[in-house]
Design a protein around this motif. Sequence first.
Motif, PDB file in Angstrom:
ATOM      1  N   ARG A  80     -82.303  55.445 -21.131  1.00 34.97           N
ATOM      2  CA  ARG A  80     -81.834  54.083 -20.953  1.00 34.97           C
ATOM      3  C   ARG A  80     -81.758  53.747 -19.492  1.00 34.97           C
ATOM      4  O   ARG A  80     -81.699  54.613 -18.650  1.00 34.97           O
ATOM      5  CB  ARG A  80     -80.446  53.957 -21.578  1.00 34.97           C
ATOM      6  N   LEU A 102     -73.419  51.380 -25.247  1.00 30.52           N
ATOM      7  CA  LEU A 102     -72.213  52.199 -25.392  1.00 30.52           C
ATOM      8  C   LEU A 102     -71.739  52.310 -26.834  1.00 30.52           C
ATOM      9  O   LEU A 102     -71.025  53.240 -27.190  1.00 30.52           O
ATOM     10  CB  LEU A 102     -71.078  51.617 -24.538  1.00 30.52           C
ATOM     11  N   PRO A 147     -59.333  59.652 -22.335  1.00 30.85           N
ATOM     12  CA  PRO A 147     -59.216  60.829 -21.468  1.00 30.85           C
ATOM     13  C   PRO A 147     -60.164  60.754 -20.279  1.00 30.85           C
ATOM     14  O   PRO A 147     -61.117  59.969 -20.287  1.00 30.85           O
ATOM     15  CB  PRO A 147     -59.594  62.000 -22.383  1.00 30.85           C
ATOM     16  N   SER A 159     -64.230  59.836 -19.949  1.00 32.51           N
ATOM     17  CA  SER A 159     -64.739  59.370 -21.246  1.00 32.51           C
ATOM     18  C   SER A 159     -65.541  58.076 -21.095  1.00 32.51           C
ATOM     19  O   SER A 159     -66.104  57.573 -22.068  1.00 32.51           O
ATOM     20  CB  SER A 159     -63.585  59.167 -22.226  1.00 32.51           C
ATOM     21  N   GLY A 160     -65.604  57.523 -19.894  1.00 28.63           N
ATOM     22  CA  GLY A 160     -66.450  56.355 -19.686  1.00 28.63           C
ATOM     23  C   GLY A 160     -65.681  55.052 -19.542  1.00 28.63           C
ATOM     24  O   GLY A 160     -66.213  53.974 -19.834  1.00 28.63           O
ATOM     25  N   GLU A 202     -64.690  53.426 -16.791  1.00 29.73           N
ATOM     26  CA  GLU A 202     -65.272  52.513 -15.794  1.00 29.73           C
ATOM     27  C   GLU A 202     -66.621  51.978 -16.285  1.00 29.73           C
ATOM     28  O   GLU A 202     -66.935  50.798 -16.097  1.00 29.73           O
ATOM     29  CB  GLU A 202     -65.440  53.223 -14.447  1.00 29.73           C
ATOM     30  N   GLU A 258     -57.016  53.891 -13.067  1.00 30.25           N
ATOM     31  CA  GLU A 258     -55.793  54.717 -12.941  1.00 30.25           C
ATOM     32  C   GLU A 258     -54.601  53.836 -12.586  1.00 30.25           C
ATOM     33  O   GLU A 258     -53.837  54.141 -11.667  1.00 30.25           O
ATOM     34  CB  GLU A 258     -55.971  55.816 -11.874  1.00 30.25           C
ATOM     35  N   VAL A 300     -77.663  61.570 -22.858  1.00 29.72           N
ATOM     36  CA  VAL A 300     -77.312  61.871 -21.467  1.00 29.72           C
ATOM     37  C   VAL A 300     -78.377  62.802 -20.875  1.00 29.72           C
ATOM     38  O   VAL A 300     -78.786  62.642 -19.724  1.00 29.72           O
ATOM     39  CB  VAL A 300     -75.892  62.473 -21.372  1.00 29.72           C
ATOM     40  N   ILE A 304     -81.230  60.633 -19.936  1.00 32.51           N
ATOM     41  CA  ILE A 304     -80.973  59.842 -18.726  1.00 32.51           C
ATOM     42  C   ILE A 304     -81.141  60.730 -17.494  1.00 32.51           C
ATOM     43  O   ILE A 304     -81.810  60.379 -16.530  1.00 32.51           O
ATOM     44  CB  ILE A 304     -79.540  59.264 -18.736  1.00 32.51           C
ATOM     45  N   VAL A 312     -67.754  62.905 -20.915  1.00 32.75           N
ATOM     46  CA  VAL A 312     -69.142  62.607 -20.532  1.00 32.75           C
ATOM     47  C   VAL A 312     -69.417  62.998 -19.075  1.00 32.75           C
ATOM     48  O   VAL A 312     -70.514  63.401 -18.729  1.00 32.75           O
ATOM     49  CB  VAL A 312     -69.477  61.116 -20.742  1.00 32.75           C
ATOM     50  N   ARG A 313     -68.386  62.895 -18.211  1.00 26.26           N
ATOM     51  CA  ARG A 313     -68.617  63.262 -16.816  1.00 26.26           C
ATOM     52  C   ARG A 313     -68.988  64.730 -16.705  1.00 26.26           C
ATOM     53  O   ARG A 313     -69.940  65.095 -16.026  1.00 26.26           O
ATOM     54  CB  ARG A 313     -67.385  62.972 -15.963  1.00 26.26           C
ATOM     55  N   ARG A 371     -66.665  66.205  -9.539  1.00 24.67           N
ATOM     56  CA  ARG A 371     -66.819  64.741  -9.601  1.00 24.67           C
ATOM     57  C   ARG A 371     -68.064  64.372  -8.844  1.00 24.67           C
ATOM     58  O   ARG A 371     -68.296  64.855  -7.763  1.00 24.67           O
ATOM     59  CB  ARG A 371     -65.609  64.062  -8.949  1.00 24.67           C
ATOM     60  N   ASP A 390     -70.995  60.937  -8.040  1.00 27.49           N
ATOM     61  CA  ASP A 390     -71.008  59.473  -7.978  1.00 27.49           C
ATOM     62  C   ASP A 390     -71.226  58.890  -9.362  1.00 27.49           C
ATOM     63  O   ASP A 390     -71.786  59.505 -10.216  1.00 27.49           O
ATOM     64  CB  ASP A 390     -72.174  59.000  -7.103  1.00 27.49           C
ATOM     65  N   GLN A 391     -70.835  57.673  -9.507  1.00 23.85           N
ATOM     66  CA  GLN A 391     -71.088  56.959 -10.767  1.00 23.85           C
ATOM     67  C   GLN A 391     -72.565  56.663 -10.856  1.00 23.85           C
ATOM     68  O   GLN A 391     -73.256  56.620  -9.867  1.00 23.85           O
ATOM     69  CB  GLN A 391     -70.338  55.627 -10.773  1.00 23.85           C
ATOM     70  N   ILE A 392     -73.026  56.420 -12.101  1.00 26.44           N
ATOM     71  CA  ILE A 392     -74.432  56.030 -12.265  1.00 26.44           C
ATOM     72  C   ILE A 392     -74.634  54.742 -11.521  1.00 26.44           C
ATOM     73  O   ILE A 392     -73.810  53.857 -11.637  1.00 26.44           O
ATOM     74  CB  ILE A 392     -74.758  55.810 -13.755  1.00 26.44           C
TER      75      ILE A 392
HETATM   76  N1  LIG Z   1     -72.102  56.412 -22.747  1.00 27.93           N
HETATM   77  C1  LIG Z   1     -72.461  57.013 -21.610  1.00 27.93           C
HETATM   78  N2  LIG Z   1     -73.746  57.359 -21.404  1.00 27.93           N
HETATM   79  C2  LIG Z   1     -74.106  57.982 -20.252  1.00 27.93           C
HETATM   80  N3  LIG Z   1     -73.267  58.299 -19.246  1.00 27.93           N
HETATM   81  C3  LIG Z   1     -71.979  57.957 -19.394  1.00 27.93           C
HETATM   82  C4  LIG Z   1     -71.500  57.311 -20.578  1.00 27.93           C
HETATM   83  N4  LIG Z   1     -70.174  57.140 -20.453  1.00 27.93           N
HETATM   84  C5  LIG Z   1     -69.841  57.660 -19.248  1.00 27.93           C
HETATM   85  N5  LIG Z   1     -70.917  58.142 -18.616  1.00 27.93           N
HETATM   86  C6  LIG Z   1     -70.940  58.826 -17.299  1.00 27.93           C
HETATM   87  O1  LIG Z   1     -69.836  59.715 -17.276  1.00 27.93           O
HETATM   88  C7  LIG Z   1     -69.218  59.698 -16.012  1.00 27.93           C
HETATM   89  C8  LIG Z   1     -67.758  59.323 -16.166  1.00 27.93           C
HETATM   90  O2  LIG Z   1     -67.649  57.949 -16.549  1.00 27.93           O
HETATM   91  P1  LIG Z   1     -66.461  57.025 -16.033  1.00 27.93           P
HETATM   92  O3  LIG Z   1     -66.245  57.171 -14.560  1.00 27.93           O
HETATM   93  O4  LIG Z   1     -66.686  55.650 -16.568  1.00 27.93           O
HETATM   94  O5  LIG Z   1     -65.243  57.730 -16.798  1.00 27.93           O
HETATM   95  P2  LIG Z   1     -63.708  57.404 -16.656  1.00 27.93           P
HETATM   96  O6  LIG Z   1     -63.134  57.525 -18.030  1.00 27.93           O
HETATM   97  O7  LIG Z   1     -63.522  56.103 -15.945  1.00 27.93           O
HETATM   98  O8  LIG Z   1     -63.233  58.614 -15.755  1.00 27.93           O
HETATM   99  P3  LIG Z   1     -61.809  58.779 -14.994  1.00 27.93           P
HETATM  100  O9  LIG Z   1     -60.755  58.869 -16.063  1.00 27.93           O
HETATM  101  O10 LIG Z   1     -61.939  60.066 -14.266  1.00 27.93           O
HETATM  102  O11 LIG Z   1     -61.653  57.595 -14.100  1.00 27.93           O
HETATM  103  C9  LIG Z   1     -69.992  58.730 -15.157  1.00 27.93           C
HETATM  104  O12 LIG Z   1     -70.914  59.456 -14.398  1.00 27.93           O
HETATM  105  C10 LIG Z   1     -70.699  57.864 -16.164  1.00 27.93           C
HETATM  106  O13 LIG Z   1     -71.890  57.352 -15.629  1.00 27.93           O
END
Ligand SMILES: Nc1ncnc2c1ncn2[C@@H]1O[C@H](COP(=O)(O)OP(=O)(O)OP(=O)(O)O)[C@@H](O)[C@H]1O
Length: 671
Positions: A334, A343, A372, A375-376, A378, A444, A528, A531, A558-559, A667, A669-671
Amino acid sequence: MADSTAIAHAEGVFRTVHGLPNIDRQLRHEAPITQSWTRCVNDHRLDPSKLHAPTVIGSADLKDRQTQHEDLLQIAVAEMDSLYDQISGSGHALLMTDASGVILCERVDPTLRKMFRSAGILIGADWSENREGTNGVGTCIAENRPVTVHRADHFRARHIGLSCTGAPIRDPGGSLVAVLDVSSISSHDTRAGRTHTMALVNLSANFIEKCLFLRRQRNHTILRFHSRPELVNLLYDGALALSQDGTVIAADDTAVRLLGANGRLNLLGRPLAEIFDVRPEDLLAGSRNHPAIWPLRDLRRGRRYFVSLREPQREPARDGGAKPALEPAMLQPRKNALSLDDLAGEDPQMLRNVHNARRIADSMVSVLIQGPTGSGKEVFARALHRASSRAQRNFVAVNCAAIPETLIESELFGYKSGAFTGAHKDGMRGKVLQASGGTLFLDEVGDMPLLLQTRLLRVLEDNEVVPLGSEKPIKVDIRVISASHRNLREMIAKGQFREDLYYRLNGIKIELPALAERADRNRLIREVFAIEAAGEAHAAVEAKALQCLLNYQWPGNVRELRNVIRAALAICEGGLVTRLDLPRELCEAASPAAAAPAAPGAPLANMATPAETSAGNPLEVAEREALLAVIDANRWNMRLTAQQLGMSRNTLYRRLKRLRIGVGLERVDQI
Ligand SMILES: Nc1ncnc2c1ncn2[C@@H]1O[C@H](COP(=O)(O)OP(=O)(O)OP(=O)(O)O)[C@@H](O)[C@H]1O
């Protein structure tokens, strides 16, 4: 074309797009056409009456695109010649474009070539919808299905003499790679007459698609099947490509349809023995042990199919004969910016979340995302912002846990010049102001100091912000999405979080499940991988390694998954990820013999003790400790660590592997 015709056509287009009655009441356009017109006006900002020259790409770019599609062109040219024979003399041009709508090859009657060129039908011309408006190629790409665009269906008045039918050609992963199109000029065809053209174009596109599948999968076993034995090995059968251990690594559309599967992803990565009543050993014995065509039953619906096996033309050149169970090229990687649709997946909770998010996307309702770590949250917030009418405005993320308490106030609300010692002389616009018109994402939020919670609440209630050192409030218009992995209700009970702010932020709550709890986790793990491996032509996962990934509990969600896959791809040999490329702890925890799943939150990183590294060689122990210190200082961000050490990320990952430093919870960088 007379100007009056162009003006009348443009008026008809605008009336339709804006839902006004048309002057010519007989004029009716099908839904895909009116939807395309709406895209042309609202998204592509095109003017139907405007005359313009066609966009033709440069010859170097054209050559690159043709080289990139070499195997496809070889197949397509033969089929286009055959189709052209059938339609020659009828005033049609036959053309094939790439997935962005650029014509890569054509077959045109030489006597009509000039006329077609002046209509913009020439090699290198870009017929995407955002250039040429509604047309047989661009609209086929936008709709991802066959379409006919007949005369006044075209968006641009300039094209209303054309009649075009385009059909998509997909690669084995299901991505649209090309469009086959038949066009005519000043055609006296009726719309009904185009049905015949559509059937011909579709047939040729399906044929090209099947040949492309067989060609690109030629180094794998291919199983072809149909309920009628005489149709096996012909265009209408289903085709599955299998890894050496009998796992499905690619499936064509017909296979998906015949098996009643809910999309390709439902078949990929599954052992064939889960789909048909076939023993893996029978399959591994190869086609020599079977008659040319023999019957098998589909396990889900009990239907009988006749199948044939084609053995790989060449053994895949893989490391030590390990067996790939998953190849990303077969999945559809994707795009980086994930949408709400991406998502949703197939998990009931996620489907509900996405449904609710869509309903409130355009409103000012505040959204609180809980889930948690990793889990994605952001990613979800960004997707929600992109789905809203604020998508073109700023998405400003503030990590309330990462900013020192002393700076968070100025970060959020900004300050006036000279507000405090060390302040920038021109002052600073805070995040709230930067997000005005768009979305403010408070990550947070549970970590925000109580005093600031009070100020934030006031800003949200009054829709105005007063920068530090200023007395003048500034109006703001922000949509707030906040996220926390903490239990905010418990924090309220303990007096650590303001209840009134909680209600202000919690207009609607989205609860993201942990990866291990997701009903569609296997699919997400594959996605994932796709990707992360996008762009790596030979990347694949060995069956046993895939099993480890599927069995593991993923406390970092997922991270953690993403980082483990990213690291494995960086260190594996020849693009094939084996168990040796995964953190040892992960495979151990994932093995069925493991006493218990990894405790949620248990760090995976750094689990090997120094004594475990190369039998405690003192030099390596020292190197390991030094490396760990740098990694810790960079908060397990591998990009920054590699930068600080002046090495590439691949070299860093190789070193981590040698020193047995796991990378489970780093940790990045974000995608
Ligand atoms: N559905 C998905 N498909 C692919 N990658 C994902 C998906 N969801 C999350 N990610 C990847 O997982 C990582 C963590 O996502 P994200 O930062 O949104 O989590 P978070 O819950 O906000 O984390 P934190 O609680 O630490 O702030 C990122 O690199 C993001 O790109």
